[in-house]
Design a protein around this motif. Structure first.
Motif, PDB file in Angstrom:
ATOM      1  N   THR B   2      39.644  37.541  -3.134  1.00 18.21           N
ATOM      2  CA  THR B   2      38.460  36.679  -2.981  1.00 18.21           C
ATOM      3  C   THR B   2      37.790  36.459  -4.332  1.00 18.21           C
ATOM      4  O   THR B   2      37.349  35.351  -4.649  1.00 18.21           O
ATOM      5  N   ASN B   3      37.745  37.531  -5.140  1.00 20.94           N
ATOM      6  CA  ASN B   3      37.125  37.406  -6.460  1.00 20.94           C
ATOM      7  C   ASN B   3      37.875  36.417  -7.336  1.00 20.94           C
ATOM      8  O   ASN B   3      37.289  35.620  -8.054  1.00 20.94           O
ATOM      9  N   ARG B   4      39.218  36.520  -7.268  1.00 17.38           N
ATOM     10  CA  ARG B   4      40.044  35.632  -8.113  1.00 17.38           C
ATOM     11  C   ARG B   4      39.843  34.177  -7.693  1.00 17.38           C
ATOM     12  O   ARG B   4      39.641  33.304  -8.532  1.00 17.38           O
ATOM     13  N   THR B  86      47.985  30.416 -19.132  1.00 15.87           N
ATOM     14  CA  THR B  86      47.113  31.567 -19.391  1.00 15.87           C
ATOM     15  C   THR B  86      46.647  32.174 -18.068  1.00 15.87           C
ATOM     16  O   THR B  86      46.630  33.390 -17.887  1.00 15.87           O
ATOM     17  N   VAL B  87      46.291  31.256 -17.133  1.00 12.67           N
ATOM     18  CA  VAL B  87      45.785  31.734 -15.826  1.00 12.67           C
ATOM     19  C   VAL B  87      46.889  32.463 -15.079  1.00 12.67           C
ATOM     20  O   VAL B  87      46.690  33.555 -14.534  1.00 12.67           O
ATOM     21  N   LEU B  88      48.092  31.849 -15.082  1.00 13.06           N
ATOM     22  CA  LEU B  88      49.171  32.416 -14.270  1.00 13.06           C
ATOM     23  C   LEU B  88      49.784  33.685 -14.853  1.00 13.06           C
ATOM     24  O   LEU B  88      50.508  34.404 -14.155  1.00 13.06           O
ATOM     25  N   THR B  89      49.521  33.940 -16.147  1.00 13.68           N
ATOM     26  CA  THR B  89      50.019  35.204 -16.707  1.00 13.68           C
ATOM     27  C   THR B  89      49.158  36.374 -16.236  1.00 13.68           C
ATOM     28  O   THR B  89      49.532  37.525 -16.324  1.00 13.68           O
ATOM     29  N   ARG B  90      47.973  36.063 -15.779  1.00 16.02           N
ATOM     30  CA  ARG B  90      47.096  37.102 -15.207  1.00 16.02           C
ATOM     31  C   ARG B  90      47.526  37.378 -13.766  1.00 16.02           C
ATOM     32  O   ARG B  90      48.314  36.620 -13.204  1.00 16.02           O
ATOM     33  N   PRO B  91      47.000  38.391 -13.149  1.00 14.93           N
ATOM     34  CA  PRO B  91      47.426  38.684 -11.763  1.00 14.93           C
ATOM     35  C   PRO B  91      46.821  37.697 -10.747  1.00 14.93           C
ATOM     36  O   PRO B  91      46.046  38.059  -9.878  1.00 14.93           O
ATOM     37  N   VAL B  92      47.173  36.443 -10.924  1.00 12.75           N
ATOM     38  CA  VAL B  92      46.688  35.400 -10.002  1.00 12.75           C
ATOM     39  C   VAL B  92      47.898  34.728  -9.372  1.00 12.75           C
ATOM     40  O   VAL B  92      48.778  34.231 -10.087  1.00 12.75           O
ATOM     41  N   ALA B  93      47.958  34.732  -8.051  1.00 15.36           N
ATOM     42  CA  ALA B  93      49.066  34.058  -7.372  1.00 15.36           C
ATOM     43  C   ALA B  93      48.866  32.544  -7.479  1.00 15.36           C
ATOM     44  O   ALA B  93      47.730  32.079  -7.596  1.00 15.36           O
ATOM     45  N   ARG B  94      49.985  31.822  -7.422  1.00 16.49           N
ATOM     46  CA  ARG B  94      49.865  30.373  -7.553  1.00 16.49           C
ATOM     47  C   ARG B  94      49.035  29.771  -6.416  1.00 16.49           C
ATOM     48  O   ARG B  94      48.281  28.843  -6.624  1.00 16.49           O
ATOM     49  N   TRP B  95      49.201  30.304  -5.213  1.00 18.10           N
ATOM     50  CA  TRP B  95      48.442  29.756  -4.082  1.00 18.10           C
ATOM     51  C   TRP B  95      46.952  30.018  -4.227  1.00 18.10           C
ATOM     52  O   TRP B  95      46.116  29.212  -3.834  1.00 18.10           O
TER      53      TRP B  95
END
Lengths: 307, 258
Positions: B2-4, B86-95
């Motif tokens: 939720t935070n992401r 940059t965003v996707l290298t962090r622990p953020v799923a594409r969805w």
């Protein structure tokens, strides 16, 4: 905690997408059920053809096609629900032909939609005449329009003099149908007779390639056959009564008495009904849109007098 | 999680409110609402009706334009500026990225629609010298417009997840136009038979039904919007937008970023 695999995410997303779309479809179905009046059939988006022409930025033809399609949908919808009232039909046809004055089908089909009695049409033969005259003004060399004009005058208004004039005018065109001259003469001589109606519908049937018009003409020809047969059968019943002093209870008695060769059947293959009072009716009145004879008394008002 | 999503949504909102296109469109919408006051002077008996029709139509059309023009750039801009990597290298799923972007833009649209609605009510107050209890139904119509925005944003995002901004804009607008005529399409389906009937019927359910979400003409005539219609349409819009966002996430999940 390990991150879900690519495959797991794909499967989950697929499942959620399908479930949500299914749910959305179900709710939309409920919305449709709750607002049947929201059907846009009764809405004329922009009633002014002049405003529409300006807004179309020169794409009048396309807009005319859209309005024509809308007129057909509107008529089809109302006809399907056996409506007795078609308030938007003429405005839609008027706008269509204003946007594209050379859209002959709009005049031809439109006039048929307008002229026929409800629930088969709008029951507005005057409007049909207006529409065809507008078409003739824009397309003075098309014989079909003169034919349709004469047709509406004769069949829907009983004005055989005007019908003869229309056929006469059409017969004088460079490219015309030879039948127009015959029809003009026939109107002058036999206007109002059943034979005239038969001639008109037969000409319509023979001169069109359109399956819709052809089917309509066929139904009218069959109806004329019923209108002709029922009085003849009733006359034979009267003869039987005079000869024997008794009322026949079935057509079989007329066959046995030599008045008929076989049990009479109507053009759709159903046997006629002989009633105790000697009148004759079609077996299934619901199957007939255009007959004026052979109907139970209450149905006569739905099939007004035709020539 | 939720935070992401919240962080991405907040950044999207912040970025969107900096966009000049947004202010131009809002300005145009407010001008249109204002012009309805002038038009009201040269007509008879329908001043309020004209203001409601023109005002709500302006909110709807300009909101849809904002949803399209900002929505189509949400993914492509990130790719062009290379910030997406940059965003996707962090622990953020594409969805999560797609869902965050969606909420960010929907938030922007809610704020914009809120501003335009305030402008509209100021104009209404000026014209009628007061508000009536029946005017509350105008808010319900605005709520339906917001539901339209939610669907349009999802569609713009879906299209931008696999096509160029120009293609996305054209397709989004085409879908909006077709969706606005979906009642016509349904009546066409009902009046046809056989194969054409099934195709038209399927298509009428596949495209978003914006006709069902358009109550502008009703409220202009002072007709109230039934509560159950609000509930049904809300459920429809949320589920439809959800399905489209899941579809966008699915496509984005498999998109080759190299």
């Amino acid at each position: 905690m390990s991150r879900p695999s690519q495959r797991g995410i794909t499967v989950t997303l697929c499942a959620i997408t399908l479930a949500m779309f299914g749910g959305a479809t179900a709710f939309l179905h409920r919305v449709h059920a709750e607002r049947p009046q929201a059907n846009l059939q009764e809405v004329l988006y922009i009633p002014s053809s002049k405003a529409l022409k300006r807004m179309s930025l020169g794409y009048n033809g396309l807009l005319a096609d859209i309005y024509w399609t809308r007129a057909v949908q509107y008529f089809g919808w109302k006809h399907k629900h056996k409506s007795m009232d078609y308030p938007l039909l003429y405005p839609l046809l008027d706008i269509t032909t204003e946007l594209d004055p050379h859209l002959i089908v709009a005049y031809r089909f439109g006039a048929t939609f307008l002229a026929q009695d409800p629930p088969d049409g709008a029951g507005q033969p005057e409007r049909a005449i207006e529409l065809i005259n507008k078409g003739i003004q824009a397309n003075p060399d098309d014989w079909h329009l003169y034919y349709d004009l004469g047709f509406v005058y004769a069949m829907n208004m009983g004005n055989f003099k005007a019908a003869a004039e229309a056929f006469e005018r059409g017969s004088k065109l460079t490219e015309t149908h030879p039948f127009l001259r015959i029809l003009a003469a026939d109107m002058a001589q036999h206007g109002g007779e059943l034979e005239t109606s038969r001639l008109l519908w037969q000409t319509t049937y023979d001169s069109t390639d359109d399956p819709g018009i052809r089917s309509n003409a066929k139904h009218h020809l069959q109806a004329l056959q019923v209108d002709e047969t029922v009085p003849k059968l009733e006359e034979l019943v009267r003869q039987f009564r005079e000869n024997t002093g008794t009322q026949p209870t079935s057509f079989l008695q007329l066959v046995q008495a030599g008045l008929l060769r076989r049990i009479p059947i109507d053009p759709i293959g159903m046997p006629y009904k002989l009633l105790p009072d000697g009148t004759v009716q079609v077996q299934d009145p619901e199957a007939w849109s255009f007959i004026r004879r052979g109907l139970p008394p209450r149905d006569i008002s739905n099939n007004p007098q035709k020539p | 999680m939720t935070n992401r999503i919240g962080a991405i949504a907040f950044n999207t909102f912040r970025e969107a409110v900096r966009d000049r296109v947004l202010y131009n469109l809002i300005l145009f919408a407010l001008l249109m609402i204002g012009s309805s006051l002038l038009l009201g002077q040269i007509t008879i008996a329908v001043q309020k009706q004209l203001l409601i029709n023109l005002g709500l139509t302006a909110i709807s059309i300009f909101g849809v334009l904002i949803a399209i023009f900002i929505g189509i750039g949400l993914v492509s801009k990130e790719i062009d500026k290379r910030t997406l990597y940059t965003v996707l290298t962090r622990p953020v799923a594409r969805w999560e990225f797609i869902v965050g972007k969606y909420f960010g833009l929907v938030g922007t649209l809610i704020v914009n629609a809120g501003l335009m609605t305030i402008g509209f009510f100021v104009a209404l107050l000026y014209l009628m010298h007061g508000l009536q209890p029946g005017d509350l139904s105008i808010l319900a119509a605005v709520y339906f417009i917001l539901l339209q925005f939610m669907i349009m944003t999802a569609i713009a995002l879906l299209l931008s997840s696999f096509s160029t901004p120009i293609e996305s804009a054209i397709l989004s607008f085409a879908i909006f136009v077709v969706g606005s005529f979906s009642d016509d399409l349904r009546s066409f389906a009902e009046s046809t038979k056989g194969f054409a009937h099934y195709v038209a019927m399927a298509f009428s359910y596949l495209i978003p039904n914006f006709s069902a979400l358009n109550y502008i003409a009703s409220v202009a005539h002072g007709d109230p919007i039934p509560g159950h219609m609000i509930a049904l349409n809300t459920a429809y819009a949320l589920l439809y937008a959800g399905a489209v966002i899941c579809g966008a996430s699915l496509i984005f999940q498999h998109r080759n970023m190299k």
